[in-house]
Design a protein around this motif. Structure first.
Motif, mmCIF file in Angstrom:
data_model
loop_
_atom_site.group_PDB
_atom_site.id
_atom_site.type_symbol
_atom_site.label_atom_id
_atom_site.label_comp_id
_atom_site.label_asym_id
_atom_site.label_seq_id
_atom_site.Cartn_x
_atom_site.Cartn_y
_atom_site.Cartn_z
ATOM 1 N N PHE A 14 0.901 -1.428 0.333
ATOM 2 C CA PHE A 14 0.296 -0.038 0.214
ATOM 3 C C PHE A 14 0.304 1.373 0.238
ATOM 4 O O PHE A 14 0.255 1.972 -0.585
ATOM 5 N N ARG A 15 2.081 1.773 0.831
ATOM 6 C CA ARG A 15 3.063 2.353 0.693
ATOM 7 C C ARG A 15 3.064 2.948 -1.111
ATOM 8 O O ARG A 15 3.518 3.544 -0.974
ATOM 9 N N GLU A 16 3.623 1.895 -1.197
ATOM 10 C CA GLU A 16 4.353 1.789 -2.745
ATOM 11 C C GLU A 16 3.355 2.258 -3.684
ATOM 12 O O GLU A 16 3.546 3.029 -5.186
ATOM 13 N N ARG A 17 2.042 1.994 -3.172
ATOM 14 C CA ARG A 17 0.658 2.622 -4.625
ATOM 15 C C ARG A 17 0.281 4.109 -4.537
ATOM 16 O O ARG A 17 0.155 5.354 -4.678
ATOM 17 N N ALA A 18 0.824 4.526 -2.717
ATOM 18 C CA ALA A 18 0.398 6.018 -2.050
ATOM 19 C C ALA A 18 1.677 7.094 -2.810
ATOM 20 O O ALA A 18 2.744 6.067 -3.288
ATOM 21 N N SER A 19 1.052 7.887 -2.597
ATOM 22 C CA SER A 19 2.299 8.660 -3.009
ATOM 23 C C SER A 19 1.332 10.616 -1.718
ATOM 24 O O SER A 19 1.123 10.987 -1.076
ATOM 25 N N GLY A 20 2.680 11.105 -2.386
ATOM 26 C CA GLY A 20 2.668 12.269 -1.498
ATOM 27 C C GLY A 20 2.498 12.095 0.390
ATOM 28 O O GLY A 20 3.345 11.211 0.615
ATOM 29 N N GLY A 21 2.143 12.816 1.036
ATOM 30 C CA GLY A 21 2.378 12.809 2.722
ATOM 31 C C GLY A 21 1.756 11.468 2.798
ATOM 32 O O GLY A 21 2.234 11.098 3.948
ATOM 33 N N LEU A 22 0.843 10.682 2.628
ATOM 34 C CA LEU A 22 0.379 9.476 2.502
ATOM 35 C C LEU A 22 1.731 8.416 2.755
ATOM 36 O O LEU A 22 1.573 7.650 3.272
ATOM 37 N N ALA A 23 2.076 8.888 1.731
ATOM 38 C CA ALA A 23 3.369 7.631 1.097
ATOM 39 C C ALA A 23 4.181 7.709 2.364
ATOM 40 O O ALA A 23 4.965 6.628 3.093
ATOM 41 N N VAL A 24 4.585 9.220 2.867
ATOM 42 C CA VAL A 24 5.349 9.149 4.247
ATOM 43 C C VAL A 24 4.726 8.747 5.480
ATOM 44 O O VAL A 24 6.097 8.162 6.257
ATOM 45 N N SER A 25 3.570 8.918 5.568
ATOM 46 C CA SER A 25 3.185 8.464 6.598
ATOM 47 C C SER A 25 3.214 6.644 6.521
ATOM 48 O O SER A 25 3.495 6.427 8.065
ATOM 49 N N LEU A 26 2.611 6.558 5.339
ATOM 50 C CA LEU A 26 3.274 5.306 5.522
ATOM 51 C C LEU A 26 4.422 4.401 5.394
ATOM 52 O O LEU A 26 4.780 3.464 6.267
ATOM 53 N N ARG A 27 4.938 4.813 5.156
ATOM 54 C CA ARG A 27 6.360 4.534 5.420
ATOM 55 C C ARG A 27 7.167 4.667 6.749
ATOM 56 O O ARG A 27 7.804 3.829 7.470
ATOM 57 N N SER A 28 6.714 5.626 7.488
ATOM 58 C CA SER A 28 7.348 5.994 9.133
ATOM 59 C C SER A 28 6.111 4.774 10.334
ATOM 60 O O SER A 28 7.149 4.126 10.655
ATOM 61 N N VAL A 29 4.574 3.914 9.089
ATOM 62 C CA VAL A 29 4.417 3.063 9.831
ATOM 63 C C VAL A 29 4.905 2.141 9.609
ATOM 64 O O VAL A 29 5.586 0.871 10.786
ATOM 65 N N GLU A 30 5.514 1.551 8.655
ATOM 66 C CA GLU A 30 6.193 0.155 8.175
ATOM 67 C C GLU A 30 7.632 0.267 9.147
ATOM 68 O O GLU A 30 8.204 -0.532 9.068
ATOM 69 N N ALA A 31 8.017 1.451 9.592
ATOM 70 C CA ALA A 31 9.392 1.600 10.159
ATOM 71 C C ALA A 31 9.430 1.379 11.793
ATOM 72 O O ALA A 31 10.220 0.307 11.854
#
Length: 314
Positions: free
Chosen positions: A156-173
Motif C-alpha cells: 500500500f505504501r508503494e501505491r500511495a503518494s505524497g504525504g500519505l506515502a511518507v506516513s505509511l513509510r513511517s508506519v512501516e518503520a
C-alpha cells in the motif's frame, strides 16, 4: 450470489475498506470474548475474492466466523448464513456503518489505485494490539504476525503518494522495529539486527528523526552487548544528536552513552552520561512523559526495559 456479497456490495466496500472494518471488528470481538487470538485474524486478497464468490468448501475458521457475526450482527446470527443465498429483501446502504476513523470512505468506492488514509491509524492500532498480546501469545507467534503484515503495508505504501506515502513509510518503520524487538526476545540477534537495519532506513526516508534516534539507540545497545565499544559510542552519539525533545527518549540515549563510555574504559564520560540520564528521567516523571520511568535501568544494561515504553505502545 451469497448474502455476504450482497451486503458488501450494498456498502460498496473495496477490499481495503472491508479489511479496515474487519480489523476493527476483530479487535472488538477479541475484547468481548477475552480471546486475544481473534484480534489477529485478517482477510487476504485471495480470501476476500473467495468469500465474495462463495468459493468455499466449508466455513472460515471459528475466529473468522466470530468476527463476521459481529460485523454483520444486524443481518445474521451465524456466519453460515453469510455464505448462503440471500432472502429476497432489499439491503439498505449505510446499515453496516462502523466508523474506523475520520478518513474512512463509508458507502463509497475507492479508486482502483487509491489508498485509504485510514490505513495509517489502522496499522498503528494493530501494532498496539500485537504489543499488548505479546505476553499472552509469545514472541514467535507475534513475530510471525508482524513479518506477514510487512509486505501488505509495503504494498500500500508503494501505491500511495505524497504525504500519505511518507506516513505509511513511517508506519512501516515502526512495524520493522517491532519485528526486530520480537526477534530479539526470541533470542535471534541476526534476525533482530536485519529488521532494525530496515527500520532505520525506513525512518530516515520518512524523515522521522525521533524514530531514527530510537532505532540507533537500540543498535547502540546491541553493540554494547557484543562488546564493540567503538560502534556503541558512534551509534549512541548519533542517537543523542537526532533525539527529539522527549525527556524520556533522551534519557534512553544517555543510558546507552553511559554504557558505551564504560565499555570503552572512559569512567568520567560514563558518569557524566549517567548523571544526565538521571536528570532526564526526573524531568520525564515530572511531565508524565514516561509510563514507568523505573524500566530505565540506570545501573547497567537493561536488554528490554526500553521496549516497554517504546514506539510500539505510543
Amino acid at each position: 450470489m451469497t448474502l455476504l456479497r450482497r451486503l458488501v456490495g450494498a456498502e460498496r466496500w473495496s477490499y481495503e475498506a472491508l479489511c479496515l472494518h474487519f480489523a476493527r471488528a476483530a479487535r472488538e470481538t477479541a475484547a468481548k470474548k477475552a480471546n486475544p487470538r481473534i484480534a489477529h485474524v485478517a482477510v487476504s486478497q485471495r480470501t476476500y475474492t473467495r468469500w465474495l464468490a462463495g468459493d468455499l468448501k466449508g466455513l472460515p475458521s471459528r475466529e473468522a466466523c466470530l468476527v463476521l457475526e459481529y460485523l454483520f450482527t444486524e443481518h445474521v446470527t451465524t456466519a453460515e448464513e453469510l455464505f448462503q443465498a440471500p432472502v429476497d429483501e432489499p439491503v439498505s446502504s449505510g446499515c453496516l456503518e462502523r466508523p474506523v476513523g475520520p478518513n474512512v470512505l463509508i458507502g463509497g468506492v475507492l479508486p482502483p489505485a487509491g489508498v485509504d488514509p485510514a490505513l495509517v491509524p489502522h496499522w498503528q492500532g494493530m501494532l498496539q494490539v500485537l504489543s499488548a498480546a505479546h505476553n499472552a501469545l509469545g514472541s514467535a507467534q507475534i513475530h510471525q504476525s508482524a513479518v506477514r503484515e510487512m509486505p501488505v503495508i509495503r504494498g500500500f505504501r508503494e501505491r500511495a503518494s505524497g504525504g500519505l506515502a511518507v506516513s505509511l513509510r513511517s508506519v512501516e518503520a515502526r512495524w520493522a522495529e517491532f519485528a526486530s524487538w520480537t526477534a530479539d526476545t526470541m533470542g535471534d540477534p541476526q534476525r533482530a539486527a536485519f529488521w532494525l537495519d530496515q527500520a532505520l532506513v525506513l525512518a530516515q526516508y520518512a524523515d522521522d528523526p525521533a524514530l531514527a534516534s530510537y532505532v540507533l539507540m537500540r543498535q547502540a545497545q546491541g553493540a554494547v552487548e557484543r562488546g564493540d565499544a567503538a560502534a556503541a559510542l558512534s551509534l549512541a552519539g548519533r542517537a543523542w544528536q537526532s533525539a527529539g525533545g522527549s525527556a524520556h527518549d533522551r534519557a534512553l540515549c544517555a543510558v546507552r552513552q553511559a554504557e558505551a563510555y564504560a565499555l570503552a574504559g572512559d569512567g568520567r564520560g560514563s558518569r557524566r552520561a549517567a548523571a544526565e540520564a538521571v536528570r532526564l528521567v526526573g524531568q520525564a516523571e515530572q511531565i508524565g512523559a514516561a509510563d514507568d520511568a523505573g524500566v530505565i535501568d540506570l545501573a547497567g544494561p537493561d536488554r528490554r526495559g526500553h521496549d516497554r515504553t517504546g514506539w510500539r505502545t505510543r
